[in-house]
Design a protein around this motif. Structure first.
Motif, PDB file in Angstrom:
ATOM      1  N   ARG A   1       0.832  -1.211   0.000  1.00  0.00           N
ATOM      2  CA  ARG A   1       0.000   0.000   0.000  1.00  0.00           C
ATOM      3  C   ARG A   1       0.867   1.261   0.000  1.00  0.00           C
ATOM      4  O   ARG A   1       0.574   2.228  -0.692  1.00  0.00           O
ATOM      5  CB  ARG A   1      -0.955  -0.021   1.196  1.00  0.00           C
ATOM      6  CG  ARG A   1      -2.082  -1.050   1.021  1.00  0.00           C
ATOM      7  CD  ARG A   1      -3.152  -0.909   2.087  1.00  0.00           C
ATOM      8  NE  ARG A   1      -2.682  -1.226   3.428  1.00  0.00           N
ATOM      9  CZ  ARG A   1      -2.543  -2.455   3.920  1.00  0.00           C
ATOM     10  NH1 ARG A   1      -2.842  -3.497   3.168  1.00  0.00           N
ATOM     11  NH2 ARG A   1      -2.124  -2.645   5.149  1.00  0.00           N
ATOM     12  N   LYS A   2       1.935   1.229   0.775  1.00  0.00           N
ATOM     13  CA  LYS A   2       2.851   2.377   0.828  1.00  0.00           C
ATOM     14  C   LYS A   2       3.484   2.611  -0.543  1.00  0.00           C
ATOM     15  O   LYS A   2       3.582   3.744  -0.995  1.00  0.00           O
ATOM     16  CB  LYS A   2       3.934   2.116   1.877  1.00  0.00           C
ATOM     17  CG  LYS A   2       4.925   3.244   2.013  1.00  0.00           C
ATOM     18  CD  LYS A   2       5.952   2.916   3.085  1.00  0.00           C
ATOM     19  CE  LYS A   2       7.002   4.001   3.177  1.00  0.00           C
ATOM     20  NZ  LYS A   2       8.062   3.645   4.128  1.00  0.00           N
TER      21      LYS A   2
ATOM     22  N   TRP B   1       2.264   1.697  -3.507  1.00  0.00           N
ATOM     23  CA  TRP B   1       1.233   2.194  -4.432  1.00  0.00           C
ATOM     24  C   TRP B   1       0.995   3.683  -4.205  1.00  0.00           C
ATOM     25  O   TRP B   1       0.819   4.438  -5.160  1.00  0.00           O
ATOM     26  CB  TRP B   1      -0.067   1.410  -4.284  1.00  0.00           C
ATOM     27  CG  TRP B   1      -0.121   0.186  -5.150  1.00  0.00           C
ATOM     28  CD1 TRP B   1      -0.098  -1.107  -4.736  1.00  0.00           C
ATOM     29  CD2 TRP B   1      -0.201   0.139  -6.581  1.00  0.00           C
ATOM     30  NE1 TRP B   1      -0.156  -1.956  -5.819  1.00  0.00           N
ATOM     31  CE2 TRP B   1      -0.213  -1.224  -6.967  1.00  0.00           C
ATOM     32  CE3 TRP B   1      -0.249   1.104  -7.569  1.00  0.00           C
ATOM     33  CZ2 TRP B   1      -0.281  -1.628  -8.290  1.00  0.00           C
ATOM     34  CZ3 TRP B   1      -0.317   0.695  -8.896  1.00  0.00           C
ATOM     35  CH2 TRP B   1      -0.336  -0.650  -9.245  1.00  0.00           C
ATOM     36  N   ARG B   2       0.991   4.113  -2.939  1.00  0.00           N
ATOM     37  CA  ARG B   2       0.837   5.555  -2.659  1.00  0.00           C
ATOM     38  C   ARG B   2       1.999   6.334  -3.256  1.00  0.00           C
ATOM     39  O   ARG B   2       1.810   7.373  -3.873  1.00  0.00           O
ATOM     40  CB  ARG B   2       0.757   5.808  -1.148  1.00  0.00           C
ATOM     41  CG  ARG B   2      -0.623   5.630  -0.570  1.00  0.00           C
ATOM     42  CD  ARG B   2      -0.755   6.247   0.810  1.00  0.00           C
ATOM     43  NE  ARG B   2       0.246   5.786   1.760  1.00  0.00           N
ATOM     44  CZ  ARG B   2       0.165   4.656   2.471  1.00  0.00           C
ATOM     45  NH1 ARG B   2      -0.894   3.886   2.349  1.00  0.00           N
ATOM     46  NH2 ARG B   2       1.123   4.321   3.305  1.00  0.00           N
ATOM     47  N   ARG B   3       3.220   5.811  -3.091  1.00  0.00           N
ATOM     48  CA  ARG B   3       4.401   6.478  -3.651  1.00  0.00           C
ATOM     49  C   ARG B   3       4.322   6.511  -5.173  1.00  0.00           C
ATOM     50  O   ARG B   3       4.645   7.522  -5.793  1.00  0.00           O
ATOM     51  CB  ARG B   3       5.675   5.746  -3.197  1.00  0.00           C
ATOM     52  CG  ARG B   3       6.945   6.330  -3.761  1.00  0.00           C
ATOM     53  CD  ARG B   3       7.218   7.723  -3.210  1.00  0.00           C
ATOM     54  NE  ARG B   3       8.430   8.255  -3.778  1.00  0.00           N
ATOM     55  CZ  ARG B   3       8.540   9.453  -4.323  1.00  0.00           C
ATOM     56  NH1 ARG B   3       7.516  10.284  -4.332  1.00  0.00           N
ATOM     57  NH2 ARG B   3       9.665   9.860  -4.829  1.00  0.00           N
TER      58      ARG B   3
ATOM     59  N   GLY C   1       1.582   6.568  -6.926  1.00  0.00           N
ATOM     60  CA  GLY C   1       0.587   7.601  -7.232  1.00  0.00           C
ATOM     61  C   GLY C   1       1.184   9.003  -7.165  1.00  0.00           C
ATOM     62  O   GLY C   1       0.907   9.846  -8.015  1.00  0.00           O
ATOM     63  N   GLU C   2       2.035   9.249  -6.161  1.00  0.00           N
ATOM     64  CA  GLU C   2       2.697  10.560  -6.041  1.00  0.00           C
ATOM     65  C   GLU C   2       3.594  10.822  -7.251  1.00  0.00           C
ATOM     66  O   GLU C   2       3.613  11.936  -7.789  1.00  0.00           O
ATOM     67  CB  GLU C   2       3.543  10.611  -4.763  1.00  0.00           C
ATOM     68  CG  GLU C   2       2.739  10.605  -3.485  1.00  0.00           C
ATOM     69  CD  GLU C   2       3.609  10.339  -2.254  1.00  0.00           C
ATOM     70  OE1 GLU C   2       4.865  10.283  -2.399  1.00  0.00           O
ATOM     71  OE2 GLU C   2       3.046  10.176  -1.167  1.00  0.00           O
TER      72      GLU C   2
ATOM     73  N   GLN D   1      -2.997   6.338 -12.783  1.00  0.00           N
ATOM     74  CA  GLN D   1      -3.443   6.907 -11.503  1.00  0.00           C
ATOM     75  C   GLN D   1      -4.717   6.213 -11.037  1.00  0.00           C
ATOM     76  O   GLN D   1      -4.910   5.992  -9.844  1.00  0.00           O
ATOM     77  CB  GLN D   1      -3.644   8.421 -11.634  1.00  0.00           C
ATOM     78  CG  GLN D   1      -2.348   9.176 -11.668  1.00  0.00           C
ATOM     79  CD  GLN D   1      -2.534  10.649 -11.959  1.00  0.00           C
ATOM     80  OE1 GLN D   1      -3.375  11.043 -12.773  1.00  0.00           O
ATOM     81  NE2 GLN D   1      -1.751  11.475 -11.296  1.00  0.00           N
TER      82      GLN D   1
ATOM     83  N   ALA E   1      -3.643   2.991  -9.444  1.00  0.00           N
ATOM     84  CA  ALA E   1      -2.949   3.159  -8.166  1.00  0.00           C
ATOM     85  C   ALA E   1      -3.927   3.592  -7.106  1.00  0.00           C
ATOM     86  O   ALA E   1      -3.750   3.391  -5.955  1.00  0.00           O
ATOM     87  CB  ALA E   1      -1.805   4.163  -8.311  1.00  0.00           C
TER      88      ALA E   1
END
Length: 199
Positions: free
Chosen positions: A150-151, A153-155, A157-158, A196, A199
């Motif tokens: 999850r971390k 995927w967030r990165r 997305g950023e 996006q 993600a």
């Protein structure tokens, strides 16, 4: 740049070759090359290089190794006077513009280059084949499920959002290739939006 410098230093006839001329000459040759595979490498094929590109061409080409021949065949029935096209391969508008000097009104092959710090560059397109996301996440150091995924995927997305912010809104008015550049940017935005959403 290294090729140009080498030519100037080692080929007397090229000692006065300007970088601009080198780029134009190189583009002229490379836009006409055919990749004939490992056995033959790349080659110029006179007259075959005159065909225009289409995503669904009327003509397919191949290298026939036993016959040692470059072969072109129609892929469907043709009428007299039909224009014939070949495929330059799966290429985004960005690659078409860079290597051949044109873009298509629309292409299913758009892509975007995404750089992941300390990892490398990835070419993303609008397909998420089995393993694509896993390979991308693995390259970011994630090999299992859980909070790490999850971390990452967030990165990701950023990074996608940052890449989208770095794209120009449109090419400047008066730019000689404005419509082509705008198509490239629109295609990259479309791919980034698609990723996006994943993600």
């Amino acid at each position: 740049l290294e090729e140009w410098a080498w030519l100037r230093d080692h080929v007397p006839a090229c000692s006065a070759l300007s970088y601009r001329s080198w780029c134009a000459d190189r583009a002229l040759v490379t836009s006409r090359l055919f990749d004939l595979g490992d056995e033959m490498g790349i080659a110029l094929v006179p007259f075959a290089d005159l065909f225009n590109h289409a995503q669904d061409p009327e003509v397919a080409w191949t290298w026939d190794a036993p016959e040692h021949a470059f072969v072109m065949r129609a892929t469907r029935d043709l009428a007299p006077g039909d224009e014939l096209h070949v495929s330059y391969g799966t290429k985004s508008n960005g690659r078409l513009l860079l290597h051949y000097g044109f873009t298509l009104d629309s292409t299913r092959d758009d892509e975007v280059l995404l750089e992941i710090p300390r990892v490398g560059e990835f070419v993303l397109n609008r397909s998420l084949e089995s393993g694509d996301a896993d390979a991308l996440l693995a390259s970011m150091g994630v090999f299992d499920e859980g909070p790490g995924v999850r971390k990452r995927w967030r990165r990701l997305g950023e990074l996608l959002r940052a890449r989208a912010r770095g794209l120009p809104a449109k090419a400047p008015s008066g730019h000689p290739a404005k419509s082509d550049v705008d198509r490239v940017v629109a295609g990259e935005r479309s791919v980034l939006s698609w990723w996006q959403a994943q993600a």
